[in-house]
Each structure stands twice: as structure tokens, then as C-alpha cells.
Design a protein around this motif. Structure first.
Motif, PDB file in Angstrom:
ATOM      1  N   SER A 245       0.823  -1.213   0.000  1.00 28.14           N
ATOM      2  CA  SER A 245       0.000   0.000   0.000  1.00 28.14           C
ATOM      3  C   SER A 245       0.858   1.265   0.000  1.00 28.14           C
ATOM      4  CB  SER A 245      -0.944   0.008   1.202  1.00 28.14           C
ATOM      5  OG  SER A 245      -0.235   0.245   2.416  1.00 28.14           O
ATOM      6  N   GLN A 246       2.127   1.115   0.390  1.00 28.23           N
ATOM      7  CA  GLN A 246       3.055   2.250   0.372  1.00 28.23           C
ATOM      8  C   GLN A 246       3.589   2.531  -1.028  1.00 28.23           C
ATOM      9  OE1 GLN A 246       6.125   1.989   3.460  1.00 28.23           O
ATOM     10  NE2 GLN A 246       4.803   0.626   4.644  1.00 28.23           N
ATOM     11  N   GLY A 247       3.226   1.681  -1.975  1.00 29.26           N
ATOM     12  CA  GLY A 247       3.645   1.880  -3.358  1.00 29.26           C
ATOM     13  C   GLY A 247       4.143   0.599  -3.978  1.00 29.26           C
ATOM     14  N   CYS A 248       3.614   0.260  -5.144  1.00 33.40           N
ATOM     15  CA  CYS A 248       4.068  -0.908  -5.902  1.00 33.40           C
ATOM     16  C   CYS A 248       3.958  -0.564  -7.375  1.00 33.40           C
ATOM     17  CB  CYS A 248       3.225  -2.147  -5.563  1.00 33.40           C
ATOM     18  SG  CYS A 248       3.715  -3.625  -6.472  1.00 33.40           S
ATOM     19  N   TRP A 249       5.056  -0.695  -8.112  1.00 25.41           N
ATOM     20  CA  TRP A 249       5.124  -0.248  -9.503  1.00 25.41           C
ATOM     21  C   TRP A 249       5.351  -1.404 -10.469  1.00 25.41           C
ATOM     22  CZ3 TRP A 249       7.062   1.719  -5.125  1.00 25.41           C
ATOM     23  CH2 TRP A 249       6.636   3.004  -4.756  1.00 25.41           C
ATOM     24  N   SER A 250       5.204  -2.622  -9.975  1.00 21.63           N
ATOM     25  CA  SER A 250       5.509  -3.811 -10.781  1.00 21.63           C
ATOM     26  C   SER A 250       4.306  -4.733 -10.831  1.00 21.63           C
ATOM     27  CB  SER A 250       6.705  -4.564 -10.162  1.00 21.63           C
ATOM     28  OG  SER A 250       7.770  -3.683  -9.867  1.00 21.63           O
ATOM     29  N   GLU A 251       4.378  -5.734 -11.707  1.00 17.18           N
ATOM     30  CA  GLU A 251       3.350  -6.763 -11.757  1.00 17.18           C
ATOM     31  C   GLU A 251       3.274  -7.455 -10.409  1.00 17.18           C
ATOM     32  OE1 GLU A 251       3.389 -11.288 -13.260  1.00 17.18           O
ATOM     33  OE2 GLU A 251       3.798  -9.832 -14.857  1.00 17.18           O
ATOM     34  N   ARG A 252       2.085  -7.722  -9.929  1.00 14.28           N
ATOM     35  CA  ARG A 252       1.890  -8.361  -8.626  1.00 14.28           C
ATOM     36  C   ARG A 252       1.217  -9.702  -8.821  1.00 14.28           C
ATOM     37  NH1 ARG A 252      -2.027  -9.289  -5.133  1.00 14.28           N
ATOM     38  NH2 ARG A 252      -1.741  -9.005  -2.860  1.00 14.28           N
ATOM     39  N   THR A 253       1.817 -10.766  -8.275  1.00 16.72           N
ATOM     40  CA  THR A 253       1.259 -12.114  -8.321  1.00 16.72           C
ATOM     41  C   THR A 253       1.127 -12.627  -6.892  1.00 16.72           C
ATOM     42  OG1 THR A 253       2.246 -12.602 -10.477  1.00 16.72           O
ATOM     43  CG2 THR A 253       1.593 -14.477  -9.144  1.00 16.72           C
ATOM     44  N   GLY A 254      -0.095 -12.996  -6.517  1.00 15.61           N
ATOM     45  CA  GLY A 254      -0.344 -13.430  -5.152  1.00 15.61           C
ATOM     46  C   GLY A 254      -0.437 -14.940  -5.018  1.00 15.61           C
ATOM     47  N   PHE A 255      -0.201 -15.411  -3.787  1.00 20.76           N
ATOM     48  CA  PHE A 255      -0.358 -16.840  -3.503  1.00 20.76           C
ATOM     49  C   PHE A 255      -0.882 -17.014  -2.091  1.00 20.76           C
ATOM     50  CE2 PHE A 255       3.899 -15.845  -1.973  1.00 20.76           C
ATOM     51  CZ  PHE A 255       4.021 -16.576  -0.794  1.00 20.76           C
ATOM     52  N   GLY A 256      -1.484 -18.163  -1.846  1.00 21.74           N
ATOM     53  CA  GLY A 256      -1.843 -18.539  -0.483  1.00 21.74           C
ATOM     54  C   GLY A 256      -3.302 -18.464  -0.113  1.00 21.74           C
ATOM     55  N   SER A 257      -3.997 -17.380  -0.471  1.00 22.77           N
ATOM     56  CA  SER A 257      -5.403 -17.246  -0.086  1.00 22.77           C
ATOM     57  C   SER A 257      -6.293 -17.899  -1.136  1.00 22.77           C
ATOM     58  CB  SER A 257      -5.775 -15.768   0.060  1.00 22.77           C
ATOM     59  OG  SER A 257      -5.989 -15.172  -1.206  1.00 22.77           O
TER      60      SER A 257
END
Length: 472
Positions: A245-257
């Protein structure tokens, strides 16, 4: 180039030494109180080790001194510097740098770096990822804070650049500070194109005031990932959501949930992997614990970013052998009614201790061996644990152990009081020999003696095996 490494037997600095030697540099180093596996690895590489930090080592005349974060400007009670070699380097105006800085400038430059960060599981996940890439024929370089059994070494350079292809390098990305003269987290030096954020909770109370301070450092890592890079994040962790939430400028891939890009379905030892609801492979292996299931998802998602299909990654993980000192069986002692097994594990944070104990308990229960006991033997050795910051969490971390034995030597807080909620299930000993006597007196056929420490633990494993063997 001749480099002389201060603190060479640390897992990270030992890896730097191995990489420098492989690259053709002359490497020497010094440390105090060395212990395997790193000391064995360095000697096997023919690297000269010097005991202590004497100023006379200036006579080696290296091109540069590489300084580990074990080195400080601290002084002994008699007023003399704890690290006289460092004082001599400063006084003479000789060139020095940190391990992460040397690595960034001499090894990582021009490579596709895959960095694995997190409070727990960094070593295991880094090893998994390196093995997946190796199995896919990509010959990655790597630096791991342990010795992956599939490779038998903690670091190597890997394939060099060919044409337009960036060679791959997998690195364990530690949030601890870089050096006494560079208080940034180590991982900001690595400039990854693929960054794994595996989990995050409060640790390193000696350098961080609170969890928010560590979250800021993790976001500094995120800021170094290019827009064409990938952030692989554990969606179960609220702390990591705050980091992004403080900043992300790249592709995001999640796991786990349940709604993540990558999910697992089944027991940790045998589970189906799905990508956005579609089955892409199955992992069947000897590892146990939900934590390792999540580690696997992280490795699979990171490997996909460099072109390894998830099905190939799943197949590779079936032959993953884990890391030395990660539930490593150090020996068994035959007894009528079932052997006693002694394990070595690196767990040193309450959450890691609980995860390790729970993983073994789950493995035993799944095998129908519920009656077999777990005897947890541990020492609060990390800086955070020595400060007593997390002492109140110890009973929780040991909840599923049948008996617990704590080495209290050198602590400034009362271990017996901290473990009092466990009643007679917990014992405390001021020396390793005393703890060995306690365990030997309590152990019985079929027990699992789980030793946990991030240090050598005074050779407790060999001492236990000797004490548990019946007299001839």
C-alpha cells in the motif's frame, strides 16, 4: 583481486567468499567461534581462515576488505576495540566495503536477480526456487543462507551471459542491516527483477523499533523492482498488504489465499497447485507443514516469471531435498519399542519454532503415529530472543511439544518464569551438558528430539546421541 573477508563464517559472508573464489579471486578471511556447515565448506574450497580479528592481518595487503555485519565499533570491558582489525583499516585509510555492496557490484550486475524476502522460510524458498530453475535447465547462480542438499553448496555463479539472455541469480534477501557503516537492509543492494515477499512479522528487535519500521524496509525493496518485474506476495499476510500500500510499480502475483493467483489444494505433503482456478500441477514430496506448502507456491510463481511452466516447477519440487539444518535428522538411537530420532533445525523465532513443531506433529499424526512424543530442545540465541522481546510467546510456540527444554545460559531474563505456563512440561538448564542430562532422563522409545537454534548449540546433537545410546 585479493579480498579479505571479516566475518567470513556467517552464512551470507561465507557464500560471498565461495562466489569470489569461483570467480577467480584470491580469498582469505577471519572470524571467531566458527562452526559447520560454513567452516567445512570454506575449508573444502581451500580458503584460508584466520581465527580472530587481529590488526596484524593488515600484513595480508588485500586489494579490499569486505566487512560483515558482525563487525562493529564496540569495545571490550577493558576499553580495547572488539574488532582491532577494523580499527586498523580505518586508521590506515584502506579500502573496505560491505558484503552486499561487493556482491552487487561484482556478481549481480547484468543478471536477472530473483530475491526471496520474508521473516521465515527465506532459506528454504530460495533453495526451492534455485532447484526448480536448475531442473528446468537454466543453471542459475545462487546464494543461500544455508546448504541446499540438492546442490551441496551454499553459493555458485551459475551460467554466464549468452546473447541477449540475462543469466539468472537467486538470492536470499535479508532485511537485517548491511554493515556498521551502512544501516540499510541488505536486500536494497540486490536490485531484483523478481521479488518474493513470503511473510513478515516483527523480528530483529536489536535494530528495528517495531513492525512498521520493517515494513518500510520491505517497501524500499519493492521500490527497486522495475515495472517489468514481478512482486510475488503472500496474500495471507496483512503486513505485506501494508507494504504494498506504500507503493508498488511492478506486476503483482499473489499466492496462499482462496482468491490468489496461485493456490494449493490438499495436504502439505501431497497437493494440487492451481493458477487462477485451473489445475497446473501437483506436488508430492517428503516435506511437511503448511509453511512449506506456501514456500512451494512462492517458488512456483517466481519461476513462472522467468519462463518455467508451473507443471515443470511442481515436478522439480518432487525431488527437492530441503536444506541442511531444516528438520535434518542427525541420528537415531535404537530402542525396544521404537528408535529415538534427533533432529537439527534452524528455528529461532517463536513463530518458526511453532511452525517447525506443528509440521512434525502433523507429519506424525498423518502417519498414524500420534502416540510418539516431540521433545523440543531450544536456545534463545538470536539478538531478538536474547533481548527477551518475545519471551511471552514461547509457551504458545511450544504448545504442541510434549516436553520442552530451554538452554538459558547467557540470558538476561528469566526463562523459567517465561515457560511457567507450561508447568511440568518445560525444563530450563544453564548449560548444554545439563540440558543433555535432562533430555536423556526424560526420553523414551519412539521419541523425536527436535533441537532448534540458529547457532551451533554447543554440539548438543552429538552429545544427545551419545547420552541416549545404551551403555555397552
Amino acid at each position: 583481486m585479493h579480498i579479505h573477508i571479516l566475518g567470513i563464517c556467517g552464512t551470507f559472508m561465507g557464500g560471498v567468499a565461495a562466489l569470489a573464489r569461483e570467480a577467480g579471486h584470491r580469498v582469505t578471511g577471519c572470524d571467531a567461534g566458527v562452526y559447520p556447515p560454513m567452516s567445512d565448506q570454506l575449508r573444502a574450497l581451500g580458503i584460508e581462515l584466520i581465527e580472530g580479528y587481529g590488526a596484524d592481518q593488515l600484513a595480508l595487503q588485500p586489494d579490499v576488505f569486505v566487512v560483515g555485519n558482525v563487525v562493529s565499533r564496540a569495545r571490550l570491558p577493558d576499553g580495547n576495540p572488539k574488532f582491532p582489525l577494523m580499527e586498523a583499516i580505518l586508521d590506515a585509510g584502506l579500502p573496505y566495503t560491505s558484503g552486499p555492496q561487493w556482491l552487487a557490484e561484482n556478481v549481480l550486475q547484468g543478471r536477472h536477480v530473483l530475491a526471496v524476502a520474508g521473516t521465515h522460510g527465506k532459506t528454504t524458498t530460495t533453495s526451492m526456487l534455485a532447484w526448480v530453475l536448475e531442473s528446468a535447465g537454466l543453471s542459475p547462480g545462487f546464494l543461500v543462507g544455508g546448504v541446499p542438499l540438492n546442490f551441496g553448496i551454499s553459493a555458485r555463479l551459475g551460467a554466464q551471459a549468452t546473447g541477449q539472455q540475462r543469466p539468472l541469480f537467486v538470492i536470499e534477501a535479508d532485511e537485517y542491516d548491511t554493515a556498521f557503516f551502512d544501516k540499510r537492509s541488505k536486500f536494497v543492494h540486490y536490485r531484483p527483477r523478481t521479488a518474493v515477499l513470503n511473510n513478515l512479522e516483527f523480528d530483529h528487535a536489536d535494530i528495528f523499533d517495531d513492525l512498521a519500521a520493517i515494513e518500510r524496509q520491505f517497501n524500499h525493496l519493492v521500490r527497486t523492482v522495475p515495472a517489468t518485474g514481478r512482486i510475488v506476495v503472500n496474500d495471507l499476510e496483512e503486513s505485506l498488504a501494508r507494504v504494498l500500500s506504500q507503493g508498488c510499480w511492478s506486476e503483482r502475483t499473489g499466492f496462499g489465499s482462496a482468491v490468489s493467483d496461485f493456490t494449493a489444494h490438499g495436504e502439505p505433503s501431497d497437493f494440487e497447485v492451481q493458477r487462477r482456478g485451473v489445475a497446473v500441477g501437483r506436488v508430492s514430496w517428503a516435506l511437511s507443514g503448511v509453511h512449506n506448502q506456501l514456500n512451494a507456491l512462492a517458488a512456483i510463481a517466481a519461476a513462472e516469471h522467468v519462463g518455467v511452466p508451473p507443471a515443470v516447477a511442481c515436478q522439480a519440487l518432487a525431488s527437492f531435498q530441503n536444506v541442511r539444518r531444516r528438520m535434518e535428522v542427525r541420528g537415531t538411537v535404537p530402542r525396544a519399542g521404537g528408535a529415538i530420532t534427533v533432529y537439527d533445525d534452524f528455528a529461532h523465532h517463536p513463530t518458526a519454532i511453532r511452525t517447525t513443531v506443528d509440521g512434525l506433529r502433523r507429519q506424525l499424526d498423518a502417519a498414524g503415529r500420534q502416540a510418539e512424543r516431540i521433545l523440543a530442545v531450544f536456545e534463545p540465541r538470536s539478538n531478538t530472543m536474547k533481548l527477551g522481546t518475545m519471551k511471552s510467546q514461547l509457551p504458545w510456540s511450544l504448545e504442541h511439544a510434549d516436553l520442552a527444554f530451554c538452554h538459558s545460559g547467557g540470558l538476561d531474563w528469566n526463562a523459567a518464569a517465561a515457560l511457567a505456563p507450561m508447568g511440568e512440561r518445560a525444563q530450563v538448564a544453564a548449560t548444554v551438558d545439563e540440558i543433555v542430562q535432562q533430555v536423556a532422563a526424560a526420553a523414551r522409545a519412539g521419541d523425536h528430539v527436535l533441537c532448534m537454534s540458529n547457532g551451533g548449540f554447543g554440539g548438543v546433537h552429538a552429545k544427545l546421541l551419545a547420552a541416549l545410546r545404551p551403555a555397552d
